[in-house]
Scaffold this motif. Structure first.
Motif, PDB file in Angstrom:
ATOM      1  N   PHE A 233       0.529  -1.045   0.038  1.00  0.00           N
ATOM      2  CA  PHE A 233       0.279   0.132  -0.201  1.00  0.00           C
ATOM      3  C   PHE A 233       0.874   1.244   0.178  1.00  0.00           C
ATOM      4  O   PHE A 233       0.552   2.159  -0.581  1.00  0.00           O
ATOM      5  CB  PHE A 233      -0.853   0.216   1.139  1.00  0.00           C
ATOM      6  CG  PHE A 233      -2.014  -0.830   1.217  1.00  0.00           C
ATOM      7  CD1 PHE A 233      -3.312  -0.510   0.266  1.00  0.00           C
ATOM      8  CD2 PHE A 233      -2.344  -1.924   1.529  1.00  0.00           C
ATOM      9  CE1 PHE A 233      -4.355  -1.214   0.112  1.00  0.00           C
ATOM     10  CE2 PHE A 233      -3.605  -2.820   1.391  1.00  0.00           C
ATOM     11  CZ  PHE A 233      -4.404  -2.217   0.685  1.00  0.00           C
ATOM     12  N   PHE A 234       1.913   1.304   0.863  1.00  0.00           N
ATOM     13  CA  PHE A 234       2.819   2.339   0.811  1.00  0.00           C
ATOM     14  C   PHE A 234       3.541   2.444  -0.770  1.00  0.00           C
ATOM     15  O   PHE A 234       3.417   3.636  -1.230  1.00  0.00           O
ATOM     16  CB  PHE A 234       4.257   2.003   1.572  1.00  0.00           C
ATOM     17  CG  PHE A 234       5.263   3.006   1.357  1.00  0.00           C
ATOM     18  CD1 PHE A 234       5.250   4.158   2.114  1.00  0.00           C
ATOM     19  CD2 PHE A 234       6.469   2.583   0.773  1.00  0.00           C
ATOM     20  CE1 PHE A 234       6.527   4.965   1.856  1.00  0.00           C
ATOM     21  CE2 PHE A 234       7.421   3.571   0.465  1.00  0.00           C
ATOM     22  CZ  PHE A 234       7.324   4.681   1.135  1.00  0.00           C
ATOM     23  N   SER A 235       3.882   1.395  -1.395  1.00  0.00           N
ATOM     24  CA  SER A 235       4.142   1.480  -2.682  1.00  0.00           C
ATOM     25  C   SER A 235       3.136   2.272  -3.702  1.00  0.00           C
ATOM     26  O   SER A 235       3.479   2.905  -4.553  1.00  0.00           O
ATOM     27  CB  SER A 235       4.754   0.271  -3.029  1.00  0.00           C
ATOM     28  OG  SER A 235       5.647  -0.197  -2.376  1.00  0.00           O
ATOM     29  N   MET A 236       2.145   1.576  -3.625  1.00  0.00           N
ATOM     30  CA  MET A 236       0.859   2.222  -4.417  1.00  0.00           C
ATOM     31  C   MET A 236       0.802   3.692  -4.452  1.00  0.00           C
ATOM     32  O   MET A 236       0.604   4.252  -5.454  1.00  0.00           O
ATOM     33  CB  MET A 236      -0.522   1.437  -4.082  1.00  0.00           C
ATOM     34  CG  MET A 236      -0.648   0.029  -4.774  1.00  0.00           C
ATOM     35  SD  MET A 236      -2.094  -0.440  -4.692  1.00  0.00           S
ATOM     36  CE  MET A 236      -2.489  -0.948  -3.090  1.00  0.00           C
ATOM     37  N   ALA A 237       0.877   4.229  -3.134  1.00  0.00           N
ATOM     38  CA  ALA A 237       0.945   5.642  -3.141  1.00  0.00           C
ATOM     39  C   ALA A 237       2.009   6.279  -3.121  1.00  0.00           C
ATOM     40  O   ALA A 237       2.327   7.345  -4.247  1.00  0.00           O
ATOM     41  CB  ALA A 237       0.569   5.896  -1.655  1.00  0.00           C
ATOM     42  N   LEU A 380      -6.673  12.812  -6.148  1.00  0.00           N
ATOM     43  CA  LEU A 380      -5.441  11.750  -6.174  1.00  0.00           C
ATOM     44  C   LEU A 380      -4.706  12.038  -5.153  1.00  0.00           C
ATOM     45  O   LEU A 380      -4.076  11.206  -4.477  1.00  0.00           O
ATOM     46  CB  LEU A 380      -4.701  12.048  -7.668  1.00  0.00           C
ATOM     47  CG  LEU A 380      -3.537  11.048  -7.744  1.00  0.00           C
ATOM     48  CD1 LEU A 380      -3.679   9.466  -7.686  1.00  0.00           C
ATOM     49  CD2 LEU A 380      -2.968  11.178  -9.276  1.00  0.00           C
ATOM     50  N   TRP A 381      -4.145  13.388  -5.061  1.00  0.00           N
ATOM     51  CA  TRP A 381      -3.011  13.736  -4.210  1.00  0.00           C
ATOM     52  C   TRP A 381      -3.595  13.483  -2.651  1.00  0.00           C
ATOM     53  O   TRP A 381      -2.752  13.267  -1.758  1.00  0.00           O
ATOM     54  CB  TRP A 381      -2.352  15.096  -4.306  1.00  0.00           C
ATOM     55  CG  TRP A 381      -1.884  15.055  -5.708  1.00  0.00           C
ATOM     56  CD1 TRP A 381      -1.956  16.432  -6.270  1.00  0.00           C
ATOM     57  CD2 TRP A 381      -0.954  14.150  -6.484  1.00  0.00           C
ATOM     58  NE1 TRP A 381      -1.399  15.974  -7.656  1.00  0.00           N
ATOM     59  CE2 TRP A 381      -0.875  14.809  -7.804  1.00  0.00           C
ATOM     60  CE3 TRP A 381      -0.691  13.138  -6.113  1.00  0.00           C
ATOM     61  CZ2 TRP A 381       0.052  14.349  -8.711  1.00  0.00           C
ATOM     62  CZ3 TRP A 381       0.270  12.429  -7.161  1.00  0.00           C
ATOM     63  CH2 TRP A 381       0.292  12.965  -8.543  1.00  0.00           C
ATOM     64  N   LEU A 382      -5.021  13.938  -2.419  1.00  0.00           N
ATOM     65  CA  LEU A 382      -5.419  13.684  -1.106  1.00  0.00           C
ATOM     66  C   LEU A 382      -5.557  12.261  -0.680  1.00  0.00           C
ATOM     67  O   LEU A 382      -5.268  12.218   0.468  1.00  0.00           O
ATOM     68  CB  LEU A 382      -6.932  14.122  -1.268  1.00  0.00           C
ATOM     69  CG  LEU A 382      -7.625  13.905   0.220  1.00  0.00           C
ATOM     70  CD1 LEU A 382      -7.023  14.960   1.406  1.00  0.00           C
ATOM     71  CD2 LEU A 382      -9.202  14.546  -0.101  1.00  0.00           C
ATOM     72  N   VAL A 383      -5.922  11.140  -1.598  1.00  0.00           N
ATOM     73  CA  VAL A 383      -5.960   9.913  -1.312  1.00  0.00           C
ATOM     74  C   VAL A 383      -4.500   9.463  -1.230  1.00  0.00           C
ATOM     75  O   VAL A 383      -4.129   8.584  -0.223  1.00  0.00           O
ATOM     76  CB  VAL A 383      -6.718   9.106  -2.388  1.00  0.00           C
ATOM     77  CG1 VAL A 383      -6.316   7.486  -2.481  1.00  0.00           C
ATOM     78  CG2 VAL A 383      -7.992   9.578  -2.649  1.00  0.00           C
ATOM     79  N   THR A 384      -3.560   9.768  -1.944  1.00  0.00           N
ATOM     80  CA  THR A 384      -2.127   9.175  -2.055  1.00  0.00           C
ATOM     81  C   THR A 384      -1.657   9.612  -0.457  1.00  0.00           C
ATOM     82  O   THR A 384      -0.785   8.875   0.182  1.00  0.00           O
ATOM     83  CB  THR A 384      -1.358   9.893  -3.269  1.00  0.00           C
ATOM     84  OG1 THR A 384      -1.962   9.450  -4.380  1.00  0.00           O
ATOM     85  CG2 THR A 384       0.117   9.496  -3.033  1.00  0.00           C
ATOM     86  N   GLY A 385      -1.688  11.008  -0.162  1.00  0.00           N
ATOM     87  CA  GLY A 385      -1.012  11.422   1.040  1.00  0.00           C
ATOM     88  C   GLY A 385      -1.624  10.865   2.245  1.00  0.00           C
ATOM     89  O   GLY A 385      -0.770  10.376   3.179  1.00  0.00           O
ATOM     90  N   SER A 386      -3.120  10.719   2.207  1.00  0.00           N
ATOM     91  CA  SER A 386      -3.546   9.898   3.490  1.00  0.00           C
ATOM     92  C   SER A 386      -3.195   8.575   3.458  1.00  0.00           C
ATOM     93  O   SER A 386      -2.952   7.811   4.634  1.00  0.00           O
ATOM     94  CB  SER A 386      -5.246  10.230   3.202  1.00  0.00           C
ATOM     95  OG  SER A 386      -5.609  11.501   3.093  1.00  0.00           O
ATOM     96  N   THR A 387      -3.085   7.836   2.462  1.00  0.00           N
ATOM     97  CA  THR A 387      -2.656   6.421   2.299  1.00  0.00           C
ATOM     98  C   THR A 387      -1.256   6.358   2.959  1.00  0.00           C
ATOM     99  O   THR A 387      -1.028   5.405   4.088  1.00  0.00           O
ATOM    100  CB  THR A 387      -2.686   5.871   0.976  1.00  0.00           C
ATOM    101  OG1 THR A 387      -4.013   5.884   0.483  1.00  0.00           O
ATOM    102  CG2 THR A 387      -2.242   4.232   1.001  1.00  0.00           C
ATOM    103  N   LEU A 388      -0.389   7.243   2.682  1.00  0.00           N
ATOM    104  CA  LEU A 388       1.036   7.000   3.275  1.00  0.00           C
ATOM    105  C   LEU A 388       1.000   7.345   4.735  1.00  0.00           C
ATOM    106  O   LEU A 388       1.740   6.533   5.572  1.00  0.00           O
ATOM    107  CB  LEU A 388       1.817   8.074   2.359  1.00  0.00           C
ATOM    108  CG  LEU A 388       2.160   7.896   0.986  1.00  0.00           C
ATOM    109  CD1 LEU A 388       3.110   9.037   0.317  1.00  0.00           C
ATOM    110  CD2 LEU A 388       3.357   6.600   0.978  1.00  0.00           C
TER     111      LEU A 388
END
Length: 405
Positions: A233-237, A380-388
């Motif tokens: 999951f880290f990598s997907m983001a 996209l950046w909101l989802v990416t940042g939150s996932t990390l």
């Protein structure tokens, strides 16, 4: 100034000559790695693929990476890391040379899968080599040195790729073939008769999880599998860096290929300058779980920053933070994996570690382009940042369960 120079010297002290030579091979190989950062733009500008098609082709890269990571780990435990690395380096050369001839969606998808499979057989074998040639107390710094070489190559490669793309995208593929060929020659010259100095017995003893049998299967190690899921999951983001980020720079900020290459190359430049020193400063002062928590959180913040537009200087600052988060996270994922391994299943553990990152590439590009196409880059950046940030807390929890220092 003297104290800063002393800090730099101390951060490199104690690393074996073989570790430096492996880093040299990786530097040469990765300097030729120009395809991936520009593959999305190549498919958009040159081949006129739609965003979903671009996502699927990049997903094929991830699928090939998954198969290659598993196969590389399996082959390393049976054939040894030397043979696996040399055949991988040689095998990608003809694939890079013929790849420009495949211009249909189906043909390019198949070739990208094949190329990724052969190339990523190299990764677990190389990770095992780094550990075997390093002193036990320098494992994380040996991985950092190897990553420094990767990122120095990554800082040169995109800049060179952006320059070559101005003439023809075909030259990006040819540059990759040349890089792999030179890396293969250097690797054979230095490692043909060089015996490893470590079998990881001492490294394995450093793991605090002493109740487990040392030869447990990587694929039955429940705690390590959960750790690998968080890595995925880290990598997907995180690896939106290699796909949608370049499209974002082009479509939203109207940057040309040369500017994009410099911006992506800046990441490698930062890591080359600071990673060894940063790892040296934190590895004995904080636990692995603390370091990885902060690293993933910083990377998450860097992606959230992309929703604010303060010009190109802001983009460079966000890239600096993303690079800092990378430096505090990725070297320690390999350390966790190698400390869980036994003497005869190092390839399997490093293969599973590579597999978690490779699996992410199947979904990362498609999900990233899908979100950008249907909901916009801000989402996209909101989802990416939150996932990390969530992954940071996940690492903190599972590493505590594994009792890794």
């Amino acid at each position: 100034m003297k104290s800063l120079l002393r800090l730099y010297i101390n951060s490199y002290k104690g690393l074996s000559p073989a570790a430096w030579l492996l880093a040299l091979v990786m530097l040469i190989n990765r300097t030729g790695s120009m395809v991936i950062p520009f593959l999305g733009i190549y498919m958009s500008e040159e081949l006129h693929f739609s965003k979903p098609q671009i996502g699927i082709v990049l997903g094929c890269f991830g699928l090939g990476s998954v198969c290659g990571s598993w196969l590389g780990g399996w082959l390393t435990d049976r054939l040894g890391s030397y043979k696996v690395q040399i055949w991988s380096l040689i095998g990608v050369i003809p694939l890079f040379l013929i790849l420009p001839n495949f211009r249909t969606f189906e043909g390019l998808a198949f070739m990208i899968f094949s190329l990724s499979l052969v190339a990523d057989v190299f990764r677990p074998a190389n990770s095992v080599s780094v550990a075997r040639y390093a002193k036990p107390e320098n494992i994380t710094r040996a991985y950092s040195l190897n990553r420094m070489a990767v990122n120095l190559g990554f800082s040169i490669g995109p800049a060179l790729g952006g320059f070559l793309a101005g003439f023809s995208y075909d030259w990006i593929f040819y540059g990759n073939a040349i890089g792999a060929a030179v890396a293969a020659v250097v690797f054979v010259y230095f490692f043909r008769n060089r015996a490893p100095k470590s079998n990881l017995q001492d490294v394995h003893k450093k793991s605090l999880d002493k109740d487990e049998a040392p030869e447990r299967s990587a694929y039955r190690d429940g705690l390590f599998i959960i750790f690998s899921v968080f890595c995925c999951f880290f990598s997907m983001a995180f690896f939106q860096l290699l796909g949608t980020l370049s499209l974002f720079y082009k479509e939203i900020h109207m940057l040309n290929t040369g500017q994009i290459g410099l911006l992506l190359g800046f990441s490698g430049f930062v890591i080359v300058l600071f990673e060894m020193v940063l790892v040296h400063l934190v590895e004995h002062r904080f636990s692995v779980r603390q370091i990885m928590l902060w690293g993933t959180a910083i990377a998450g913040v860097s992606y959230l920053m992309l929703n604010i537009d303060f010009g190109i200087a802001w983009l460079f600052f966000a890239m600096f933070l993303l690079s800092t988060g990378e430096m505090l996270t990725l070297p320690f994922t390999a350390t966790v994996a190698i400390q869980r391994a036994g003497k005869r299943n190092q390839g399997a553990y490093m293969g599973l570690n590579s597999l978690s990152f490779a699996t992410a590439n199947i979904f990362a590009a498609y999900l990233g382009t899908y979100l950008a196409e249907h909901y916009g880059y801000s989402t996209l950046w909101l989802v990416t940042g939150s996932t990390l940030i969530i992954c940071g807390f996940g690492f903190y929890w599972i590493i505590g369960k594994m009792k890794t220092v």
